[in-house]
Motif scaffolding. Structure first.
Motif, PDB file in Angstrom:
ATOM      1  N   GLY A   1       0.796  -1.218   0.000  1.00  0.00           N
ATOM      2  CA  GLY A   1       0.000   0.000   0.000  1.00  0.00           C
ATOM      3  C   GLY A   1       0.827   1.265   0.000  1.00  0.00           C
ATOM      4  N   ILE A   2       0.131   2.388   0.179  1.00  0.00           N
ATOM      5  CA  ILE A   2       0.732   3.718   0.179  1.00  0.00           C
ATOM      6  C   ILE A   2       0.972   4.154   1.618  1.00  0.00           C
ATOM      7  N   GLY A   3       2.160   4.647   1.906  1.00  0.00           N
ATOM      8  CA  GLY A   3       2.449   5.131   3.245  1.00  0.00           C
ATOM      9  C   GLY A   3       1.679   6.404   3.562  1.00  0.00           C
ATOM     10  N   VAL A   4       1.007   6.414   4.718  1.00  0.00           N
ATOM     11  CA  VAL A   4       0.240   7.578   5.158  1.00  0.00           C
ATOM     12  C   VAL A   4       0.440   7.765   6.658  1.00  0.00           C
ATOM     13  N   ARG A   5       0.025   8.923   7.136  1.00  0.00           N
ATOM     14  CA  ARG A   5      -0.127   9.132   8.574  1.00  0.00           C
ATOM     15  C   ARG A   5      -1.617   9.089   8.883  1.00  0.00           C
TER      16      ARG A   5
ATOM     17  N   ILE B   1     -12.030  14.445  -3.354  1.00  0.00           N
ATOM     18  CA  ILE B   1     -10.582  14.616  -3.304  1.00  0.00           C
ATOM     19  C   ILE B   1     -10.105  14.766  -4.742  1.00  0.00           C
ATOM     20  N   VAL B   2      -9.654  15.969  -5.068  1.00  0.00           N
ATOM     21  CA  VAL B   2      -9.271  16.291  -6.437  1.00  0.00           C
ATOM     22  C   VAL B   2      -7.770  16.088  -6.603  1.00  0.00           C
ATOM     23  N   PRO B   3      -7.338  15.313  -7.583  1.00  0.00           N
ATOM     24  CA  PRO B   3      -5.906  15.084  -7.768  1.00  0.00           C
ATOM     25  C   PRO B   3      -5.191  16.332  -8.242  1.00  0.00           C
ATOM     26  N   ALA B   4      -3.910  16.424  -7.878  1.00  0.00           N
ATOM     27  CA  ALA B   4      -3.086  17.515  -8.379  1.00  0.00           C
ATOM     28  C   ALA B   4      -3.002  17.417  -9.900  1.00  0.00           C
TER      29      ALA B   4
ATOM     30  N   THR C   1       2.389   9.825 -11.449  1.00  0.00           N
ATOM     31  CA  THR C   1       1.155   9.178 -11.004  1.00  0.00           C
ATOM     32  C   THR C   1       1.259   8.727  -9.557  1.00  0.00           C
ATOM     33  N   ARG C   2       2.382   8.102  -9.176  1.00  0.00           N
ATOM     34  CA  ARG C   2       2.508   7.607  -7.808  1.00  0.00           C
ATOM     35  C   ARG C   2       2.465   8.747  -6.792  1.00  0.00           C
ATOM     36  N   VAL C   3       3.041   9.895  -7.149  1.00  0.00           N
ATOM     37  CA  VAL C   3       3.011  11.045  -6.241  1.00  0.00           C
ATOM     38  C   VAL C   3       1.579  11.545  -6.074  1.00  0.00           C
ATOM     39  N   ARG C   4       0.850  11.580  -7.159  1.00  0.00           N
ATOM     40  CA  ARG C   4      -0.539  12.038  -7.095  1.00  0.00           C
ATOM     41  C   ARG C   4      -1.400  11.055  -6.308  1.00  0.00           C
TER      42      ARG C   4
ATOM     43  N   GLN D   1      -3.283  10.155   1.177  1.00  0.00           N
ATOM     44  CA  GLN D   1      -3.094  10.865   2.448  1.00  0.00           C
ATOM     45  C   GLN D   1      -4.304  11.737   2.764  1.00  0.00           C
ATOM     46  N   ALA D   2      -4.895  12.349   1.742  1.00  0.00           N
ATOM     47  CA  ALA D   2      -6.111  13.144   1.963  1.00  0.00           C
ATOM     48  C   ALA D   2      -7.239  12.260   2.494  1.00  0.00           C
TER      49      ALA D   2
END
Length: 302
Positions: A201-205, A248-251, A256-259, A265-266
């Motif tokens: 998965g994606i690392g989040v807080r 949640i609107v993407p940048a 792609t992975r950064v977005r 995270q949002a």
């Protein structure tokens, strides 16, 4: 033998619960919750660990003890309603499930877009889904394949009877392709998204500590142009409340992975606020944070 016993117990609950008067069903499932509280069985100790992180308190604090006590009963309420849902009328579902900002789903679909609804394991996500169907938004979701296979198929057919299409999580390529196709067709996909069971998965807080969330909701929204709408669900007396949050609107640029990471995270931020508002309705009895506090290995009286 263990799988067979589990399947038989679930089958018994499906047969009996819809036939019980509501007060009797509440008494039975409340008794099970009380037994779990005193024994610490069924993941109750882990629930305390998780709630300690959510509340920022020690595992043995009065706040965590109170939240876990309510949490076990909320968790058994989920199962009581889940097994009994086949006996619920559409009017009862409509009267019980109260939506906030459901128009966000309607507006996205009216604009020809699909909708990804991402939510935590809070309240009763199955009842919330039944309410969504009653309001004219049938949807597709994903579930882990249980063992034995007949038990998994029983879960699938149970949800299908409510108007929900379930795809298996272990057939990744086919499932993702199907979800993407349905989103491009303007349909709705619901994904429970506060536990990463894949290990990729994606690392989040989340609630103040690092963990990982599944990347699927954000990836699907980016890939198809669907609206990614976080959802929070909680009990409010006899009713279940479902809040549809802002998209949640993407940048607009970046890899792609950064977005995907930013969108995930949002999601985690929305989930953090939702879980902290109603910690006792968050039903996660498995480890979430690697660095969470340990709990003493002894029965817990809540």
């Amino acid at each position: 033998m263990g799988e067979d016993l589990t399947s038989r117990l679930y089958g018994l609950a499906w047969r009996v619960t819809p036939r019980l008067p509501d007060p009797v069903a509440a008494l039975v499932f409340g008794g099970i919750a009380t037994g779990m509280r005193w024994s610490g069985a069924g993941g109750v100790r882990q629930l305390r660990v998780n709630l300690a992180q959510v509340l920022g308190q020690s595992v043995d604090s009065p706040a965590v003890t109170a939240a876990a006590g309510r949490g076990v009963h909320s968790y058994l309420r989920y199962w009581r309603e889940f097994f009994g849902l086949t006996g619920w009328s559409r009017d009862r579902i409509r009267d019980t499930v109260v939506f906030e900002s459901l128009d966000r789903v309607t507006a996205a679909r009216a604009a020809g877009r699909g909708v990804v609804l991402a939510l935590p394991h809070s309240g009763n996500w199955d009842l919330a889904g039944a309410g969504l169907v009653v309001h004219g938004h049938p949807f597709t979701t994903v579930a882990q394949r249980l063992r034995p296979e007949p038990l998994y198929q029983r879960f699938v057919s149970h949800r299908a009877a409510l108007g929900v299409t379930v795809l298996p999580a272990d057939e990744t390529r086919r499932t993702v392709t199907t979800l993407a196709g349905r989103l491009r067709a303007g349909e709705v996909v619901c994904l429970v998204a506060d536990r990463d069971t894949s290990g990729a998965g994606i690392g989040v807080r989340f609630c103040g500590a690092p963990t990982t969330f599944p990347a699927g909701p954000a990836q699907l929204a980016l890939r198809t142009g669907a609206a990614l709408l976080p959802v929070s669900v909680w009990y409010d007396g006899p009713r279940l409340r479902v809040r549809i949050h802002e998209e949640i609107v993407p940048a607009g640029d970046g890899a792609t992975r950064v977005r995907v990471a930013a969108m995930t995270q949002a999601l985690a931020d929305v989930f953090t606020a939702a879980v902290r508002r109603h910690p006792h309705d968050w039903h996660v009895l498995q480890p979430v944070w690697a660095a969470a506090q340990p709990v003493r290995n002894q029965p817990v009286a809540l």
